[in-house]
Design a protein around this motif. Sequence first.
Motif, PDB file in Angstrom:
ATOM      1  N   ASN A   1     -12.760  34.462  -9.073  1.00 55.10           N
ATOM      2  CA  ASN A   1     -14.243  34.398  -9.197  1.00 55.10           C
ATOM      3  C   ASN A   1     -14.791  35.206 -10.176  1.00 55.10           C
ATOM      4  O   ASN A   1     -15.860  35.090 -11.022  1.00 55.10           O
ATOM      5  N   LEU A   2     -14.375  36.678 -10.048  1.00 52.86           N
ATOM      6  CA  LEU A   2     -14.874  37.516 -10.751  1.00 52.86           C
ATOM      7  C   LEU A   2     -14.669  37.287 -12.490  1.00 52.86           C
ATOM      8  O   LEU A   2     -15.270  37.750 -13.320  1.00 52.86           O
ATOM      9  N   GLY A   3     -13.177  36.860 -12.556  1.00 52.14           N
ATOM     10  CA  GLY A   3     -12.813  36.460 -14.123  1.00 52.14           C
ATOM     11  C   GLY A   3     -13.853  35.507 -14.362  1.00 52.14           C
ATOM     12  O   GLY A   3     -14.186  35.468 -15.579  1.00 52.14           O
ATOM     13  N   ARG A   4     -13.869  34.548 -13.679  1.00 44.06           N
ATOM     14  CA  ARG A   4     -15.202  33.463 -14.196  1.00 44.06           C
ATOM     15  C   ARG A   4     -16.468  33.959 -14.354  1.00 44.06           C
ATOM     16  O   ARG A   4     -17.047  33.445 -15.457  1.00 44.06           O
TER      17      ARG A   4
ATOM     18  N   LYS B   1     -22.046  42.236  -6.643  1.00 42.00           N
ATOM     19  CA  LYS B   1     -22.169  41.311  -5.315  1.00 42.00           C
ATOM     20  C   LYS B   1     -20.605  40.754  -4.915  1.00 42.00           C
ATOM     21  O   LYS B   1     -20.357  40.822  -3.621  1.00 42.00           O
ATOM     22  N   THR B   2     -20.313  40.077  -5.806  1.00 42.68           N
ATOM     23  CA  THR B   2     -18.854  39.271  -5.345  1.00 42.68           C
ATOM     24  C   THR B   2     -17.912  40.291  -5.113  1.00 42.68           C
ATOM     25  O   THR B   2     -16.909  40.004  -4.299  1.00 42.68           O
ATOM     26  N   LEU B   3     -17.679  41.495  -5.740  1.00 38.30           N
ATOM     27  CA  LEU B   3     -16.855  42.145  -5.488  1.00 38.30           C
ATOM     28  C   LEU B   3     -16.889  42.880  -4.268  1.00 38.30           C
ATOM     29  O   LEU B   3     -15.802  43.068  -3.621  1.00 38.30           O
ATOM     30  N   ILE B   4     -18.223  43.389  -3.709  1.00 37.67           N
ATOM     31  CA  ILE B   4     -18.219  43.922  -2.459  1.00 37.67           C
ATOM     32  C   ILE B   4     -17.658  42.963  -1.313  1.00 37.67           C
ATOM     33  O   ILE B   4     -17.232  43.191  -0.462  1.00 37.67           O
TER      34      ILE B   4
ATOM     35  N   LEU C   1      -4.744  43.931 -10.345  1.00 40.71           N
ATOM     36  CA  LEU C   1      -3.576  44.064  -9.290  1.00 40.71           C
ATOM     37  C   LEU C   1      -4.086  44.488  -7.775  1.00 40.71           C
ATOM     38  O   LEU C   1      -3.968  43.746  -6.733  1.00 40.71           O
ATOM     39  N   MET C   2      -5.213  45.197  -7.917  1.00 35.95           N
ATOM     40  CA  MET C   2      -6.002  45.527  -6.505  1.00 35.95           C
ATOM     41  C   MET C   2      -6.631  44.380  -6.164  1.00 35.95           C
ATOM     42  O   MET C   2      -6.638  44.101  -4.857  1.00 35.95           O
ATOM     43  N   LEU C   3      -7.300  43.772  -6.992  1.00 36.46           N
ATOM     44  CA  LEU C   3      -8.267  42.618  -6.729  1.00 36.46           C
ATOM     45  C   LEU C   3      -7.301  41.471  -6.334  1.00 36.46           C
ATOM     46  O   LEU C   3      -7.580  40.613  -5.390  1.00 36.46           O
TER      47      LEU C   3
ATOM     48  N   LEU D   1     -17.168  46.306 -18.688  1.00 39.69           N
ATOM     49  CA  LEU D   1     -16.771  45.356 -17.683  1.00 39.69           C
ATOM     50  C   LEU D   1     -15.469  44.847 -17.322  1.00 39.69           C
ATOM     51  O   LEU D   1     -14.983  44.796 -16.568  1.00 39.69           O
ATOM     52  N   SER D   2     -15.245  44.161 -18.701  1.00 37.57           N
ATOM     53  CA  SER D   2     -13.927  43.761 -18.817  1.00 37.57           C
ATOM     54  C   SER D   2     -13.006  44.650 -18.816  1.00 37.57           C
ATOM     55  O   SER D   2     -11.580  44.361 -18.019  1.00 37.57           O
TER      56      SER D   2
END
Length: 213
Positions: A111-114, A133-136, A99-101, A90-91
Amino acid sequence: LQEVDGFILKNRSPTSGIAGVNIYKTLEKSAAIGKDAGFFGRMVLDRFTGYPIEDEGRIKNYRIRDHFLTRIFMLADLDQVLKNPSISALSRFHQDNKLMLMAYSQTTLKNLGRIIANQKSHALSETLEEYKKTLIEGTRRPVRYTSHINVLLHALGYFSSNLSKEEKAYFLELIEGYRTGTIPVIVLKKIIQGWIIRFNPEYLKTQTYFAPY
């Protein structure tokens, strides 16, 4: 349907349309009383809320198609992590998509890093579920042109000591062309890709932003 990354559905179909489908009051011949999604299209929208979902008409537009395909391939890559789950996988996914995010939403990136940073206080399955869920949710809207410019300038910084004054000036000129709508963003991405091949920066080599699909 379980393993689904997105949908392309039939434009205005009573079954599969996702918008603009005529709704009638009765089975008898009459004027439409409104518009909505089709029967199956409505269930897709409800069941897969936030997923990449387009119809055959809208996807002919380059910007819509680029956004759709970018998210499809991103979710397909994430599904590979989910099939063989680990925090390291996942990491790595998160690192390759930084860069995409960043282009989609710096808030989503943080938030995803957290979520990854706090993974020790949650079960792995919960961490992965929250991450997806957060990515979507964070990539639902297409990338704004100003965000593309910020990411491209950020990438340019990796080559600043290797490029000539003329090369940097030319790239900045092209960015201005993109800002005014005369040059597509893919031209700028291709130039960066050429510099990646030329100078071989480790961080940028794996970034999906430059070749999302």
